[in-house]
Design a protein around this motif. Sequence first.
Motif, PDB file in Angstrom:
ATOM      1  N   ILE A  66     -10.452   5.076 -10.042  1.00 58.47           N
ATOM      2  CA  ILE A  66     -10.128   4.144  -8.973  1.00 58.47           C
ATOM      3  C   ILE A  66     -11.390   3.666  -8.266  1.00 58.47           C
ATOM      4  N   THR A 109      -9.106   3.908  -2.239  1.00 52.44           N
ATOM      5  CA  THR A 109      -7.724   4.023  -1.785  1.00 52.44           C
ATOM      6  C   THR A 109      -7.638   3.671  -0.312  1.00 52.44           C
ATOM      7  N   LEU A 111      -0.069   5.123   0.309  1.00 56.85           N
ATOM      8  CA  LEU A 111      -1.459   5.012  -0.121  1.00 56.85           C
ATOM      9  C   LEU A 111      -1.546   3.919  -1.175  1.00 56.85           C
ATOM     10  N   ARG A 112      -2.545   3.040  -1.054  1.00 55.09           N
ATOM     11  CA  ARG A 112      -2.692   1.931  -2.001  1.00 55.09           C
ATOM     12  C   ARG A 112      -4.062   2.017  -2.650  1.00 55.09           C
ATOM     13  N   SER A 113      -4.081   2.272  -3.954  1.00 53.56           N
ATOM     14  CA  SER A 113      -5.330   2.446  -4.698  1.00 53.56           C
ATOM     15  C   SER A 113      -5.607   1.220  -5.549  1.00 53.56           C
ATOM     16  N   VAL A 117      -4.567   7.922 -11.361  1.00 54.81           N
ATOM     17  CA  VAL A 117      -4.593   7.861  -9.901  1.00 54.81           C
ATOM     18  C   VAL A 117      -4.242   9.221  -9.308  1.00 54.81           C
ATOM     19  N   LEU A 170      -6.686  11.206  -6.800  1.00 53.03           N
ATOM     20  CA  LEU A 170      -6.256  11.563  -5.446  1.00 53.03           C
ATOM     21  C   LEU A 170      -6.329  13.080  -5.226  1.00 53.03           C
TER      22      LEU A 170
END
Length: 468
Positions: free
Chosen positions: A343, A346, A364-366, A388, A392
């Motif tokens: 990624i 995030t 949460l937006r990655s 992801v 994370l």
Amino acid sequence: MKKVIVIGGGISGLATAWLLRDKARTAGVELDLALLEKEERVGGKIWSIKADGYTCEWGPNGFLDSKPQTLELCSAIGVNDNLHRSNDNARKRFIFSGGELHQLPENGASFLKSRLISWPGKLRLALEPTPFIAKAPQGVDETLAAFGRRRLGKEALDKLIAPMVSGIFAGDPETMSLVSCFPRIAELEREYGGLVRAMIMLARKKKRERAEGKAVSSAAGPGGVLTSFREGIQYLTDALSASLGDAVKPASPVVAVEKGQSVPYRVRCADGSEREADVVIVAAPAFATADMLTGLDAGLSGVLRQIPYATMTVICFGYERDRIAHPLDGFGYLVPKKEGRSILGTLWDSSMFENRAPEGKVLLRSMMGGACFPEYVKLSDDEVTARVKRDLKDTMGIDVDPSFVRIFRHEQAIPQYTAGHGKRLEALGAGLSAHPGLILTGNSYRGIGLNDCVAAAQRASDEALELL
């Protein structure tokens, strides 16, 4: 009555059409206005998707309120009451480096205490205001990477500049143009001879002029508070579309802009229909604009095709809040390329805007892909989810499965202002001079943010009104 066609129903096209109609009314100019959008929905990459109580932004999640353009537009269309500014958490931003999250320093003291940059790296940064640093090369469109190494050192490039470039442009600093991406930084170096010197001089100037009731810009960047709407950023494009009413024509893909007979231009759509126009404003991405203009001007199309786009995959994960130990008190974090993660970073969306997730849950937006990893957009949903989750866990210690997952893919997400972009803009300007009444706008040219798009819409509408 003058005929105007706007092509493209994203924020650029919608704002241009609305502003032009408003200015034309004030000037007493009668318009026959049509906005043609190829998709069934308008808004372009602005799309606030609601599912299971979450609000997932498909593209941008807001704009900074430090510039007036978008705020003025919101006021003009009457949506100010719905503005929703991010909370104070958004001020805290982090970089993942060396196995931990480091908060970006906000002042000199916190910078000295931070472990993000090593002491050798800090000493190299301390050289920035000295005469030992090479001056900007004359006549060269310097890349962000070359600028970073020259002025700040390799460690600052890797841990500060490169993540910032990937976070804003999804770009590669080795190819991106400093003057096209961050013209203010290039201007500060030219004017003051260095960034630290510029910050000191501007701080003094700000203090002096503040006492006189004036304000000046800061060397640290645009600043401001991230601003959206309670319903999501799509509320803005929906409001513009509703105000324009029947002028908006969705499901109307344009295939060509050609010279007209009785009027300057003829616009052909995929269904075989044709429209005539005195002015055509193209607010589509550069690659789509190139296809439309091929028959009209092959030279213009060729230049437009030289503007590359980065891919992007956006991944939204929802969790039960009590299953995550991390405090989530911030904007989110970026990941330097050298860390070897999948990624780019995030965003802690529900920490910035509390209504983005249901009660007791977090969103949460990655981001994944970008110019450095274009192949990631082809990964399967299972592979994306697995990568992801792994990242994370390593970055935030999250070792539970998300209860909510949404994945959005953008094959051509963000235009890349690579070295030579300024020359391309000059070539476009020269080419357009042969086609009065043809105007290009959007984020392919002079700024990719929402504020930039609205500012470009102001310029395009002014140019069109002058022609009319």
